[in-house]
Design an enzyme around this catalytic site. Structure first.
Site, PDB file in Angstrom:
ATOM      1  N   GLU A  22     -10.779  66.648  38.268  1.00  0.00           N
ATOM      2  CA  GLU A  22      -9.948  67.682  37.639  1.00  0.00           C
ATOM      3  C   GLU A  22     -10.586  68.081  36.316  1.00  0.00           C
ATOM      4  O   GLU A  22     -11.319  69.038  36.251  1.00  0.00           O
ATOM      5  CB  GLU A  22      -8.512  67.176  37.451  1.00  0.00           C
ATOM      6  CG  GLU A  22      -7.538  68.263  37.068  1.00  0.00           C
ATOM      7  CD  GLU A  22      -6.097  67.817  37.264  1.00  0.00           C
ATOM      8  OE1 GLU A  22      -5.206  68.560  36.830  1.00  0.00           O
ATOM      9  OE2 GLU A  22      -5.867  66.755  37.860  1.00  0.00           O
ATOM     10  N   GLU A  56      -0.964  59.444  31.552  1.00  0.00           N
ATOM     11  CA  GLU A  56      -0.379  60.687  32.050  1.00  0.00           C
ATOM     12  C   GLU A  56       1.094  60.505  32.380  1.00  0.00           C
ATOM     13  O   GLU A  56       1.932  61.344  32.054  1.00  0.00           O
ATOM     14  CB  GLU A  56      -1.128  61.161  33.285  1.00  0.00           C
ATOM     15  CG  GLU A  56      -0.566  62.427  33.901  1.00  0.00           C
ATOM     16  CD  GLU A  56      -1.378  62.898  35.091  1.00  0.00           C
ATOM     17  OE1 GLU A  56      -1.287  64.089  35.438  1.00  0.00           O
ATOM     18  OE2 GLU A  56      -2.108  62.079  35.679  1.00  0.00           O
TER      19      GLU A  56
END
Length: 770
Positions: A354, A636
């Protein structure tokens, strides 16, 4: 020296050479002009490059020119190489795939910007008599193979030391078999741009803290810190022998935890030459704390390896320390999270497939970033890409910048692209954060059209009632109560979140318009803000003050954005927010939208105790839970690792995401007590809000904070002293500050160090000055 006009062409090797070609140009200095007084190399690439002059690196940067919106902006860098010029000189360039041609995002796609690597550069040499000799990239250059046989930012790099060509970038080297010519490729030089932000550099090195054997017999190395970069080492072994190194952030069941990497291989391979080989894979980067080493000749020790820390070259400006070591570690984790994700652009994470410039993350983290480091140029550069992407998409601010996702298949759970609350708000919130931090009006001037275009676009998306209640929204993304596979399933109504965000955006855009003398725009955006605020009150606030969906995030945003119409409604919202926090056992109940603002909302409505207890909670979910689990960066998810030591089962989980670290903004302003009363800290509010009456040895009993502002360094140091409160505040010369003590006493001071004592401990209802 004024740079000469561009004479260069974009050149590419006739042979791709495994995606890592070498380029060289040898030339002699022109006679009759005296000594060389200045030599400047300007360079860029389609891909990444490392430039050298006579075998010496032109600069300290790596992974240049970085990742910009290549369709409109290709940055070039300039190097003073005067000291490296010789009568016979060689320009040497190593190329790699980088972001331009390597894999990007989670679709397994590469070549999204182009299929050919390229180099564009020019060396301008000025002599005593003013003559300038220019040597530019053209078809007279040569290309050859490097020792790198594979390179990708996600998957890693392979280096075969047997292919190393000593002296290839020095005078006298004769390109042999395998070297080819180059050819020109079409290139619009109008895309060239001077960089506004700093380059990516090697920012330090970390030695292992332990080398050990896993339950399955693997050799693992623990560097003690989750970081971003690569390994560097020197080794000797049998020619053709391979060493393989895999990287990961965590262990699971004593083995390398690679599942969070998804498809990213994060693996480097090194083939030995038979002599002494030095390896450093500079055409990739990894997010890791642990490395699994296979094939090391002999016994691997902690002295054999070092981890090179890589990120943009930023100046540290802000510090924080307090009596609670868990909070100190949290702050260090936030700093390391910024370092790992501020690698040329503000990314969400540095390890999996990502590593994108998600706009929502930086929209909420920008104030924290601007305190910890001087990020003015870094974020201004990224904002130029944001504006370029936005202009090409009819005012739409994409959810990632650069917007590589426009080239990728659209996920089923995310409908067609549209403005997204909080994410697209980066176009307004980030410039405003830079204005507040640095007081440079040019930031708002340069970004105003982008700010206004976003605000007007969302105005067109509002319902007739004045609400932003249609289209897909991320909302309070990663609410801790959402299922692992449904990060969007938050308690907060997405329309409530979006409408509150729009109100803040309209207000900030109006203020920017006023500062820039655009008074018609100011009036228009003020009217829009009023319309949205009234709509919020009519449709989302009940008669008794309850806000629709009645959860912590909606009250935090309503308070922090000042969207409520009356002081009574604000007081009710503060009380209800504090009640919800208490009822949840001081565990975090907010996601990406609410988390950056909840502690501010509590203290700003007099609930200081609840804010501290929320920060200091150690159970999951909380800010300190990851710290108790050994985290060295911000995660996260609140539970990226579960209490039993297993990795969260969700497909999307990272152990280095800075967004939830936005709480540091509150730590700096509320605990440390440093706030700007005027942009750039031209005037200060110093008002620490200490924890009300902590028990000895618990909570936070003292705090020291500092910040390098454009006007000088500000420092605060406070402590409980014999039941009283003592504050030492240092203010830069020529700067006025309002100092407010916990007992409400207010003092006006100017430059110098000032000492204050307060006999009263702060009460639970103590409120910040507004």
């Amino acid at each position: 020296m004024t740079s000469a006009s561009w004479l260069a062409a974009m050149i590419t090797p006739e042979n791709d050479f495994d995606g890592a070609p070498l380029l060289r140009k040898e030339f002699t200095l022109e006679d009759g002009h005296g000594a060389v007084v200045k030599a400047t190399l300007r360079a860029t690439a389609l891909g990444v490059y490392e430039a050298s002059i006579n075998g010496v690196p032109a600069g300290p940067d790596v992974l240049s020119p970085g990742w910009s919106s290549y369709e409109w902006r290709l940055r070039h860098r300039s190097y003073d190489v005067t000291a490296l010029i010789r009568p016979t000189t060689v320009i040497g360039v190593e190329l790699g795939n980088g972001w331009y041609r390597g894999r990007l995002a989670w679709h397994g796609m590469s070549n999204l910007y182009g299929s050919e690597l390229g180099f564009f550069g020019q060396l301008d040499i000025e002599f005593e008599d003013g003559h300038v000799q220019s040597v530019a990239s053209d078809t007279s250059w040569h290309a050859g193979p490097s020792a790198t046989t594979f390179n990708d930012l996600y998957d890693g790099q392979a280096i075969d030391a047997r292919r190393l060509q000593q002296g290839w970038a020095e005078p006298g080297f004769v390109p042999g078999t395998g070297w080819t010519g180059v050819r020109e490729v079409a290139f619009d030089a109008g895309r060239l741009a001077e960089p506004v932000g700093p380059p990516v550099v090697r920012a330090g090195a970390v030695r292992p803290v332990e080398v050990f054997t896993s339950p399955s017999g693997k050799t693992l190395v623990d560097f003690g810190q989750n970081l971003v970069g690569w390994l560097r080492f020197t080794v000797q072994g049998e020619a053709g022998h391979a060493i393989t190194i895999r990287h990961a952030e965590v262990l699971e069941d004593g083995e390398l935890g690679v599942r969070p990497l998804r498809s990213a291989k994060a693996t480097d391979t090194f083939i030995l030459s038979g002599g002494q080989d030095s390896f450093e894979p500079t055409k990739t980067f990894h997010g890791f704390r642990y490395a699994e080493v296979t094939g090391w000749p002999g016994t691997l020790t902690a002295d054999d390896l070092e981890a090179v820390v890589v990120h943009s070259d930023l100046e540290r400006t802000g510090t924080f320390e307090c009596s609670n070591e868990l909070v100190n570690q949290l702050h260090r984790n936030i700093v390391w999270g910024l370092r790992g994700n501020f690698l040329d652009l503000p990314t969400d994470c540095p390890q999996r497939d990502e590593r994108l410039g998600w706009t929502g993350d930086i929209a909420v983290f920008a104030p924290t970033a601007a305190y910890l480091y001087n990020v003015k140029g870094f974020l201004q550069d990224w904002l130029l890409d944001l504006a370029a992407e936005q202009k090409a998409q009819d005012g739409l601010v994409p959810i990632t910048v650069p917007d590589v996702l426009k080239y990728c298949p659209q996920p089923a759970e995310f409908p067609a692209p549209e403005s997204s609350a909080l994410w697209s708000e980066a176009s307004v919130w980030v410039p405003w954060a830079l204005w507040e931090a640095y007081g440079d009006l040019s930031v708002l001037k340069n970004q105003y059209e982008s700010m206004a275009a976003h605000t007007r676009r969302v105005e067109g998306l509002l319902s007739p009632a004045g609400l932003w209640d249609s289209g897909f929204q991320f909302g309070d993304w990663l609410d801790p109560d959402a299922a692992p596979d449904q990060p969007w399933a938050a308690k907060a109504d997405t329309a409530v979140v979006a409408t509150a965000c729009m109100y803040r955006t309209a207000r900030l855009t109006a203020q920017a318009a006023g500062l820039l003398g655009k008074y018609d725009d100011e009036a228009s955006f003020d009217a829009l803000a009023a319309r949205v605020r009234n709509a919020f009150a009519e449709h989302y606030v009940a008669a008794d003050g309850t806000i629709s969906s009645d959860c912590t995030t909606v009250y935090a945003l309503a308070i922090a954005f000042d969207v409520l119409l009356t002081p009574e409604l604000r007081e009710f919202a503060g009380n209800r927010l504090a009640e919800l926090v208490r009822d949840n056992g001081y565990r975090v109940s907010t996601g990406f939208a609410g988390t950056p603002f909840i502690t501010h909302a509590l203290t700003d409505t007099g609930h200081v105790d609840e804010a501290y207890r929320l920060l200091l909670e150690e159970g999951c979910p909380s800010w300190l839970y990851p710290v108790t689990m050994g985290a060295t960066t911000v995660w996260e998810r609140w539970d990226s690792m579960l209490p039993d030591g297993t990795i969260n089962p969700g497909e999307m989980t990272s152990f280095n995401h800075y967004a939830l670290g936005a709480v540091a903004d509150w730590m700096h302003k509320a605990i440390g007590g440093i706030r700007p009363l005027e942009p750039g800290y031209a005037r200060l509010l110093i008002q620490p809000q200490p924890q009300p009456q902590p028990q000895p040895g618990e909570g936070i009993e003292w705090a020291n904070t500092s910040l390098k502002t454009p006007h000088g360094e500000v420092r605060t140091a406070w402590k409980y002293d014999g039941g009283g409160f003592r504050l030492e505040a240092t203010v830069p010369d020529g700067v006025a500050a309002d100092v407010v003590l916990p007992d409400g006493a207010r003092h006006g001071v100017t430059g110098g160090t000032h000492l204050f004592d307060c006999a009263l401990a702060p009460a639970p209802g103590y409120e910040v000055s507004r």
